[in-house]
Enzyme design. Structure first.
Site, PDB file in Angstrom:
ATOM      1  N   LEU A 125      -6.602 -46.296  61.733  1.00 53.44           N
ATOM      2  CA  LEU A 125      -5.970 -45.208  60.981  1.00 53.44           C
ATOM      3  C   LEU A 125      -7.048 -44.229  60.498  1.00 53.44           C
ATOM      4  O   LEU A 125      -6.934 -43.014  60.647  1.00 53.44           O
ATOM      5  CB  LEU A 125      -5.206 -45.805  59.780  1.00 53.44           C
ATOM      6  CG  LEU A 125      -4.646 -44.830  58.740  1.00 53.44           C
ATOM      7  CD1 LEU A 125      -3.478 -44.033  59.325  1.00 53.44           C
ATOM      8  CD2 LEU A 125      -4.155 -45.595  57.491  1.00 53.44           C
ATOM      9  N   THR A 126      -8.115 -44.813  59.930  1.00 54.73           N
ATOM     10  CA  THR A 126      -9.154 -44.033  59.252  1.00 54.73           C
ATOM     11  C   THR A 126     -10.004 -43.217  60.226  1.00 54.73           C
ATOM     12  O   THR A 126     -10.231 -43.627  61.365  1.00 54.73           O
ATOM     13  CB  THR A 126     -10.060 -45.025  58.486  1.00 54.73           C
ATOM     14  OG1 THR A 126      -9.243 -45.730  57.565  1.00 54.73           O
ATOM     15  CG2 THR A 126     -11.176 -44.326  57.749  1.00 54.73           C
ATOM     16  N   GLU A 127     -10.487 -42.078  59.750  1.00 50.90           N
ATOM     17  CA  GLU A 127     -11.465 -41.290  60.507  1.00 50.90           C
ATOM     18  C   GLU A 127     -12.657 -41.015  59.597  1.00 50.90           C
ATOM     19  O   GLU A 127     -12.591 -41.254  58.385  1.00 50.90           O
ATOM     20  CB  GLU A 127     -10.828 -39.967  60.972  1.00 50.90           C
ATOM     21  CG  GLU A 127      -9.664 -40.210  61.925  1.00 50.90           C
ATOM     22  CD  GLU A 127      -9.022 -38.932  62.440  1.00 50.90           C
ATOM     23  OE1 GLU A 127      -9.488 -37.833  62.067  1.00 50.90           O
ATOM     24  OE2 GLU A 127      -8.060 -39.053  63.207  1.00 50.90           O
ATOM     25  N   ILE A 157     -13.417 -49.261  62.214  1.00 49.07           N
ATOM     26  CA  ILE A 157     -12.333 -50.040  62.822  1.00 49.07           C
ATOM     27  C   ILE A 157     -12.800 -51.460  63.149  1.00 49.07           C
ATOM     28  O   ILE A 157     -13.701 -51.667  63.974  1.00 49.07           O
ATOM     29  CB  ILE A 157     -11.801 -49.339  64.106  1.00 49.07           C
ATOM     30  CG1 ILE A 157     -11.458 -47.871  63.806  1.00 49.07           C
ATOM     31  CG2 ILE A 157     -10.609 -50.100  64.672  1.00 49.07           C
ATOM     32  CD1 ILE A 157     -10.515 -47.630  62.642  1.00 49.07           C
ATOM     33  N   THR A 158     -12.154 -52.418  62.508  1.00 50.31           N
ATOM     34  CA  THR A 158     -12.467 -53.831  62.758  1.00 50.31           C
ATOM     35  C   THR A 158     -12.094 -54.165  64.209  1.00 50.31           C
ATOM     36  O   THR A 158     -10.982 -53.856  64.645  1.00 50.31           O
ATOM     37  CB  THR A 158     -11.678 -54.719  61.763  1.00 50.31           C
ATOM     38  OG1 THR A 158     -12.022 -54.308  60.444  1.00 50.31           O
ATOM     39  CG2 THR A 158     -12.014 -56.191  61.949  1.00 50.31           C
ATOM     40  N   ILE A 337     -24.964 -66.963  37.186  1.00 51.81           N
ATOM     41  CA  ILE A 337     -25.071 -68.377  36.810  1.00 51.81           C
ATOM     42  C   ILE A 337     -26.241 -69.028  37.559  1.00 51.81           C
ATOM     43  O   ILE A 337     -26.984 -69.834  37.013  1.00 51.81           O
ATOM     44  CB  ILE A 337     -23.735 -69.120  37.096  1.00 51.81           C
ATOM     45  CG1 ILE A 337     -22.664 -68.656  36.100  1.00 51.81           C
ATOM     46  CG2 ILE A 337     -23.911 -70.640  37.032  1.00 51.81           C
ATOM     47  CD1 ILE A 337     -21.241 -69.056  36.450  1.00 51.81           C
ATOM     48  N   GLY A 339     -28.828 -67.473  38.652  1.00 53.95           N
ATOM     49  CA  GLY A 339     -30.093 -66.816  38.313  1.00 53.95           C
ATOM     50  C   GLY A 339     -30.883 -66.410  39.541  1.00 53.95           C
ATOM     51  O   GLY A 339     -30.329 -65.895  40.508  1.00 53.95           O
ATOM     52  N   GLU A 363      -8.461 -51.231  53.439  1.00 56.25           N
ATOM     53  CA  GLU A 363      -6.985 -51.206  53.330  1.00 56.25           C
ATOM     54  C   GLU A 363      -6.530 -50.544  52.023  1.00 56.25           C
ATOM     55  O   GLU A 363      -5.525 -50.931  51.435  1.00 56.25           O
ATOM     56  CB  GLU A 363      -6.386 -52.601  53.530  1.00 56.25           C
ATOM     57  CG  GLU A 363      -6.728 -53.124  54.919  1.00 56.25           C
ATOM     58  CD  GLU A 363      -5.859 -54.235  55.421  1.00 56.25           C
ATOM     59  OE1 GLU A 363      -4.683 -54.269  55.061  1.00 56.25           O
ATOM     60  OE2 GLU A 363      -6.378 -55.066  56.175  1.00 56.25           O
ATOM     61  N   THR A 365      -8.635 -48.336  48.704  1.00 60.37           N
ATOM     62  CA  THR A 365      -9.540 -48.664  47.599  1.00 60.37           C
ATOM     63  C   THR A 365      -8.743 -49.080  46.361  1.00 60.37           C
ATOM     64  O   THR A 365      -7.527 -48.851  46.277  1.00 60.37           O
ATOM     65  CB  THR A 365     -10.366 -47.415  47.217  1.00 60.37           C
ATOM     66  OG1 THR A 365      -9.439 -46.391  46.826  1.00 60.37           O
ATOM     67  CG2 THR A 365     -11.214 -46.916  48.364  1.00 60.37           C
TER      68      THR A 365
HETATM   69  N1  COS Z   1       6.343 -47.519  53.089  1.00 59.45           N
HETATM   70  C1  COS Z   1       7.085 -46.628  53.806  1.00 59.45           C
HETATM   71  N2  COS Z   1       6.925 -45.288  53.725  1.00 59.45           N
HETATM   72  C2  COS Z   1       5.968 -44.857  52.884  1.00 59.45           C
HETATM   73  C3  COS Z   1       5.164 -45.719  52.118  1.00 59.45           C
HETATM   74  C4  COS Z   1       5.385 -47.110  52.251  1.00 59.45           C
HETATM   75  N3  COS Z   1       4.657 -47.990  51.562  1.00 59.45           N
HETATM   76  N4  COS Z   1       4.293 -44.988  51.411  1.00 59.45           N
HETATM   77  C5  COS Z   1       4.550 -43.691  51.674  1.00 59.45           C
HETATM   78  N5  COS Z   1       5.569 -43.621  52.576  1.00 59.45           N
HETATM   79  C6  COS Z   1       6.175 -42.407  53.104  1.00 59.45           C
HETATM   80  C7  COS Z   1       6.659 -41.537  51.943  1.00 59.45           C
HETATM   81  O1  COS Z   1       7.965 -41.888  51.556  1.00 59.45           O
HETATM   82  C8  COS Z   1       6.599 -40.144  52.537  1.00 59.45           C
HETATM   83  O2  COS Z   1       7.758 -39.900  53.297  1.00 59.45           O
HETATM   84  P1  COS Z   1       8.446 -38.420  53.293  1.00 59.45           P
HETATM   85  O3  COS Z   1       7.348 -37.427  53.604  1.00 59.45           O
HETATM   86  O4  COS Z   1       9.488 -38.492  54.349  1.00 59.45           O
HETATM   87  O5  COS Z   1       8.991 -38.233  51.916  1.00 59.45           O
HETATM   88  C9  COS Z   1       5.417 -40.232  53.507  1.00 59.45           C
HETATM   89  O6  COS Z   1       5.205 -41.629  53.781  1.00 59.45           O
HETATM   90  C10 COS Z   1       4.151 -39.651  52.939  1.00 59.45           C
HETATM   91  O7  COS Z   1       3.877 -40.310  51.729  1.00 59.45           O
HETATM   92  P2  COS Z   1       3.044 -39.651  50.564  1.00 59.45           P
HETATM   93  O8  COS Z   1       3.609 -38.291  50.292  1.00 59.45           O
HETATM   94  O9  COS Z   1       2.984 -40.608  49.445  1.00 59.45           O
HETATM   95  O10 COS Z   1       1.648 -39.429  51.274  1.00 59.45           O
HETATM   96  P3  COS Z   1       0.216 -39.091  50.692  1.00 59.45           P
HETATM   97  O11 COS Z   1      -0.509 -38.279  51.683  1.00 59.45           O
HETATM   98  O12 COS Z   1       0.351 -38.571  49.281  1.00 59.45           O
HETATM   99  O13 COS Z   1      -0.547 -40.491  50.701  1.00 59.45           O
HETATM  100  C11 COS Z   1      -1.306 -42.612  49.956  1.00 59.45           C
HETATM  101  C12 COS Z   1      -0.161 -41.588  50.047  1.00 59.45           C
HETATM  102  C13 COS Z   1      -2.519 -42.057  49.235  1.00 59.45           C
HETATM  103  C14 COS Z   1      -0.754 -43.784  49.216  1.00 59.45           C
HETATM  104  C15 COS Z   1      -1.689 -43.027  51.415  1.00 59.45           C
HETATM  105  O14 COS Z   1      -2.315 -41.975  52.098  1.00 59.45           O
HETATM  106  C16 COS Z   1      -2.608 -44.216  51.448  1.00 59.45           C
HETATM  107  O15 COS Z   1      -2.156 -45.357  51.341  1.00 59.45           O
HETATM  108  N6  COS Z   1      -3.917 -43.960  51.619  1.00 59.45           N
HETATM  109  C17 COS Z   1      -4.855 -45.018  51.803  1.00 59.45           C
HETATM  110  C18 COS Z   1      -4.897 -45.362  53.246  1.00 59.45           C
HETATM  111  C19 COS Z   1      -5.620 -46.638  53.432  1.00 59.45           C
HETATM  112  O16 COS Z   1      -5.278 -47.670  52.888  1.00 59.45           O
HETATM  113  N7  COS Z   1      -6.619 -46.565  54.291  1.00 59.45           N
HETATM  114  C20 COS Z   1      -7.421 -47.689  54.598  1.00 59.45           C
HETATM  115  C21 COS Z   1      -7.091 -48.162  55.914  1.00 59.45           C
HETATM  116  S1  COS Z   1      -8.299 -49.355  56.277  1.00 59.45           S
HETATM  117  S2  COS Z   1      -7.444 -50.558  57.436  1.00 59.45           S
END
Ligand code: COS
Length: 379
Positions: A125-127, A157-158, A337, A339, A363, A365
């Site tokens: 997912l991440t870039e 990416i793992t 603990i 040391g 996953e 922060t």
């Molecule tokens: N389950 C299902 N749908 C979800 C959801 C969830 N848990 N969380 C959000 N959505 C949906 C929302 O309902 C929204 O839908 P609509 O646009 O149709 O209303 C859409 O996804 C976008 O959600 P949101 O507006 O909350 O998006 P944001 O860009 O504000 O981001 C966060 C939300 C920050 C929570 C999200 O980007 C996130 O989890 N970021 C961290 C990512 C991460 O964990 N990366 C590490 C990966 S390492 S493996």
């Protein structure tokens, strides 16, 4: 909620404990030093059913629930956070994405191989420029005939290099359109698809991390998971479950650090008695165990919700947030603990601390978990 461990949990805990003592503990220092990802050990975990723990038997999995999955990760985490992270990413991210969102054909094609360890799975997912702000990703896929053509990169990416199959989230619509991201299955060896290992990590060094590079990579449309444009929402759901796995692993790391601390505190003598007899140390152990038990309860609560198909976004987030912070605290206290010895690689404390730190980052922060929790409270 039932607080007794069920028969399967007891059995899995014992099986994983035995495996970890024999196949992981003797080698984990070397893997950590050399940043070596032991594919053979992953294959053995696959043979034991630990790479398809919650995948039904009809797809070659072990057919257990998230409860048993959490139990297994807690046991691996007590010994090596790196291997635990690999098991978590393989199960809940890659394999889980195909299981929860894939078509029957995709499940039949990929799950039996992933669940048995014949295939190692990755998930991207991440870039480089979009971590927490995942929706702003830059990699694109454009339709060309019946294929999609992917360009761009994915980072952190793992199993990016060793993964036989990677699930990647790629923009197919407008920037910031929550319905503009699609999930694709990409097989190793697809022309234009390559990966570069990321080196010199602080912790979880036995788990491979890589950058994925896509240069005009053609992916057939049958490799799209679910509907075009639904990738971001699928990813958020997958992360809801994935966060339970990181919480579980965090509990394991914390308990490993705690157990090593108890052992050391009983053996190490200062001022004519074991240091465990001093309140300064005994109270640290009391704090560690209290927080570990609380983290485990939050984690099993989230797993229970997952197993019962109930909403778990908030509970998964606070299990992950709390357990990962507890893991760092316990790793830190273990070093304190022990040391000077705790500060060396001769003792396990410093590795628990280094491995734990990733749990507050990967996953989502701790700060992102607080965004997720507070949005759930206020929505
Ligand atoms: N389950 C299902 N749908 C979800 C959801 C969830 N848990 N969380 C959000 N959505 C949906 C929302 O309902 C929204 O839908 P609509 O646009 O149709 O209303 C859409 O996804 C976008 O959600 P949101 O507006 O909350 O998006 P944001 O860009 O504000 O981001 C966060 C939300 C920050 C929570 C999200 O980007 C996130 O989890 N970021 C961290 C990512 C991460 O964990 N990366 C590490 C990966 S390492 S493996």
């Amino acid at each position: 909620m039932n607080f007794d461990k069920n028969e399967n949990q007891e059995m899995i805990a014992q099986m994983v404990r035995d495996f970890a003592e024999k196949e992981i503990r003797p080698f984990m220092r070397k893997w950590d030093d050399e940043e070596f990802f032991p594919v053979d050990t992953m294959k053995k975990l696959g043979e034991m059913g630990l790479l398809g723990i919650f995948i039904p038997e009809e797809y070659g999995g072990a057919g257990f629930s998230y409860n048993e999955y959490a139990t297994a990760l807690m046991e691996i985490g007590k010994v090596c956070g790196g291997i635990g992270l690999s098991v978590a990413a393989h199960n809940s991210l890659c394999t889980g994405h195909i299981y929860y969102h894939g078509s029957k054909e995709q499940k039949e094609k990929y799950l039996p191989k992933l669940a048995t360890g014949e295939f190692i799975g990755a998930w991207g997912l991440t870039e480089a420029n979009t971590g927490s702000d995942a929706m702003r990703m830059a990699a694109t896929a454009v339709k060309d005939g019946t294929d999609w053509v992917i360009n761009g990169t994915k980072n952190w990416i793992t199993h990016g290099l060793s993964g036989d199959v990677s699930i990647v989230l790629i923009r197919t619509g407008e920037l910031l359109d929550s319905n503009g991201i699609t999930s694709f299955i990409v097989e190793k060896g697809t022309p234009g698809f390559s990966a570069v290992k990321i080196k010199d990590k602080l912790g979880v060094r036995a788990s491979e991390t890589a950058e994925l590079i896509f240069e005009n990579v053609r992916i057939p449309e049958e490799n799209v998971i679910g509907e075009v444009g639904m990738g971001f929402k699928q990813a958020m759901q997958i992360l809801d479950g994935g966060r339970i796995s990181i919480a579980s692993l965090s509990c394991g790391i914390a308990r490993g650090a705690y157990e090593a601390s108890v052992k050391y505190a009983k053996e190490r003598e200062q001022f004519g008695q074991p240091i465990a007899h001093f309140q300064a140390i005994a109270f640290k152990l009391a704090d560690m165990l209290t927080q570990i038990e609380a983290a485990e309860l939050l984690t099993f609560q989230a797993a229970y919700l997952k197993d019962n198909n109930q909403p778990l976004t908030k509970q998964g987030a606070y299990a992950k947030y709390y357990a990962s912070e507890v893991a760092v605290k316990c790793g830190n206290e273990a070093v304190q603990i022990m040391g000077g010895y705790g500060y060396t690689k001769e003792y396990p404390a410093e590795k628990f601390l280094r491995d734990a730190k990733l749990m507050t980052i990967g996953e989502g922060t701790s700060e992102i978990q607080k965004i997720v929790i507070s949005r759930e409270i206020l929505k």
